[in-house]
Design a protein around this motif. Structure first.
Motif, PDB file in Angstrom:
ATOM      1  N   ALA A   1      -8.548  -1.432  -6.781  1.00 27.38           N
ATOM      2  CA  ALA A   1      -8.038  -0.339  -7.415  1.00 27.38           C
ATOM      3  C   ALA A   1      -7.302   0.633  -6.106  1.00 27.38           C
ATOM      4  CB  ALA A   1      -9.043   0.761  -8.105  1.00 27.38           C
ATOM      5  N   LEU A   2      -7.889   0.512  -4.985  1.00 29.86           N
ATOM      6  CA  LEU A   2      -7.213   1.005  -3.922  1.00 29.86           C
ATOM      7  C   LEU A   2      -6.217   0.382  -3.368  1.00 29.86           C
ATOM      8  CD1 LEU A   2      -7.182   3.014  -1.316  1.00 29.86           C
ATOM      9  CD2 LEU A   2      -8.814   1.606  -0.214  1.00 29.86           C
ATOM     10  N   ALA A   3      -6.309  -0.938  -3.451  1.00 25.04           N
ATOM     11  CA  ALA A   3      -4.982  -2.010  -2.859  1.00 25.04           C
ATOM     12  C   ALA A   3      -4.026  -1.869  -3.999  1.00 25.04           C
ATOM     13  CB  ALA A   3      -5.814  -3.481  -2.957  1.00 25.04           C
ATOM     14  N   GLU A   4      -4.456  -1.864  -5.462  1.00 25.08           N
ATOM     15  CA  GLU A   4      -3.215  -1.713  -6.393  1.00 25.08           C
ATOM     16  C   GLU A   4      -2.429  -0.186  -6.546  1.00 25.08           C
ATOM     17  OE1 GLU A   4      -5.255  -2.154 -10.118  1.00 25.08           O
ATOM     18  OE2 GLU A   4      -5.427  -4.531  -9.872  1.00 25.08           O
ATOM     19  N   SER A   5      -3.283   0.810  -5.816  1.00 28.04           N
ATOM     20  CA  SER A   5      -2.640   2.055  -5.768  1.00 28.04           C
ATOM     21  C   SER A   5      -1.465   1.932  -4.410  1.00 28.04           C
ATOM     22  CB  SER A   5      -3.697   3.060  -5.515  1.00 28.04           C
ATOM     23  OG  SER A   5      -4.490   3.305  -6.518  1.00 28.04           O
ATOM     24  N   ILE A   6      -1.933   1.354  -3.530  1.00 22.50           N
ATOM     25  CA  ILE A   6      -1.167   1.176  -2.325  1.00 22.50           C
ATOM     26  C   ILE A   6       0.401   0.377  -2.648  1.00 22.50           C
ATOM     27  CG2 ILE A   6      -0.863   0.201  -0.086  1.00 22.50           C
ATOM     28  CD1 ILE A   6      -3.845   0.814   0.191  1.00 22.50           C
ATOM     29  N   GLN A   7      -0.044  -0.685  -3.279  1.00 24.37           N
ATOM     30  CA  GLN A   7       1.222  -1.698  -3.623  1.00 24.37           C
ATOM     31  C   GLN A   7       2.099  -0.637  -4.847  1.00 24.37           C
ATOM     32  OE1 GLN A   7      -0.119  -5.257  -5.376  1.00 24.37           O
ATOM     33  NE2 GLN A   7       2.428  -5.879  -5.751  1.00 24.37           N
TER      34      GLN A   7
ATOM     35  N   LEU B   1       2.522   2.427  -4.912  1.00 21.31           N
ATOM     36  CA  LEU B   1       2.920   3.680  -3.959  1.00 21.31           C
ATOM     37  C   LEU B   1       4.417   2.906  -3.706  1.00 21.31           C
ATOM     38  CD1 LEU B   1       2.771   6.351  -2.625  1.00 21.31           C
ATOM     39  CD2 LEU B   1       1.704   4.958  -0.830  1.00 21.31           C
ATOM     40  N   LYS B   2       4.431   1.741  -3.015  1.00 19.85           N
ATOM     41  CA  LYS B   2       5.491   1.266  -2.633  1.00 19.85           C
ATOM     42  C   LYS B   2       6.416   0.684  -3.386  1.00 19.85           C
ATOM     43  CE  LYS B   2       6.761   0.342   1.231  1.00 19.85           C
ATOM     44  NZ  LYS B   2       7.713   1.524   2.094  1.00 19.85           N
ATOM     45  N   GLU B   3       6.017  -0.017  -4.540  1.00 19.53           N
ATOM     46  CA  GLU B   3       6.938  -0.200  -5.672  1.00 19.53           C
ATOM     47  C   GLU B   3       7.660   0.723  -6.693  1.00 19.53           C
ATOM     48  OE1 GLU B   3       4.487  -3.562  -7.516  1.00 19.53           O
ATOM     49  OE2 GLU B   3       4.758  -4.645  -5.676  1.00 19.53           O
ATOM     50  N   GLY B   4       6.844   1.757  -6.850  1.00 14.04           N
ATOM     51  CA  GLY B   4       7.108   2.904  -7.830  1.00 14.04           C
ATOM     52  C   GLY B   4       7.702   3.880  -7.522  1.00 14.04           C
ATOM     53  N   LEU B   5       7.835   4.129  -6.038  1.00 14.46           N
ATOM     54  CA  LEU B   5       8.435   5.286  -5.632  1.00 14.46           C
ATOM     55  C   LEU B   5       9.977   5.311  -5.318  1.00 14.46           C
ATOM     56  CD1 LEU B   5       6.118   7.466  -3.489  1.00 14.46           C
ATOM     57  CD2 LEU B   5       6.840   8.097  -5.723  1.00 14.46           C
TER      58      LEU B   5
END
Length: 199
Positions: free
Chosen positions: A41-47, A49-53
């Protein structure tokens, strides 16, 4: 002494601001102690963040939509724009609750020593907004360091021809500091005591 997988992650974590090798090792051991779902879940949140912002199409603040939350808020005072250097500065000013206008995020400052000039700040977009949206006041809230002052002086000169009131955040922020690190009460006082910039 660590397996390559651990060493690689430690190396990557030390590239984060404020994270040294010892802190990186603690983070890695924390991750190893978590169940796989938490780490995933942490790794997905980081990804995400980069893709969704993205940058707001009006002000350059960070956003998940075309317009950021500030620009989309119909209750804001649309006769004022506060110019800041970074999204962190915008958030610092928002925390004060003392400013209710719009923003423009420069995403940098003028710094000849680092090869950054006015052309790197996408200023035509700011000037177009001032003309097209009937802006009456521009509050310059760049950092009170050499680069921030240089940026402020340049903006003041350029805004002269647009016939808009230009003010600069005032009291309380020490020279050489950064807006994002100033405490809320000092920043509130600074916003409220802004002064008109003479041309």
């Amino acid at each position: 002494m660590y397996p390559k997988l651990i060493e690689n992650l430690i190396e990557r974590l030390t590239k984060l601001p404020g994270i040294g090798r010892r802190s990186a090792e603690r983070i890695v051991y924390w991750m190893l102690a978590q169940d796989a779902q938490n780490v995933k879940a942490l790794a997905e949140s980081i990804q995400q963040l980069k893709e969704g912002l993205r940058f707001c199409k009006q002000c350059n603040h960070l956003s998940e939509q075309e317009l950021c939350l500030v620009c989309a808020d119909s209750n804001r005072d649309r006769s004022m724009i506060c110019v800041v250097e970074s999204p962190k500065d915008l958030l610092a000013i928002e925390r004060t609750g003392s400013y209710h206008g719009l923003y423009y995020v420069l995403l940098g400052n003028i710094s000849p020593s680092e090869g950054r000039g006015p052309d790197d700040l996408n200023l035509p977009k700011l000037f177009s907004r001032i003309k097209d949206e009937g802006i009456k006041e521009v509050v310059i809230a760049t950092d009170p360091d050499a680069e921030g002052e240089m940026t402020s002086l340049y903006l003041t000169r350029e805004l002269r021809s647009l016939g808009v009131k230009v003010s600069r955040i005032g009291l309380g922020i020490p020279v050489g500091s950064a807006v994002e690190y100033v405490d809320v009460s000092t920043l509130t006082m600074s916003i409220n005591s802004r002064r008109v910039v003479d041309f």
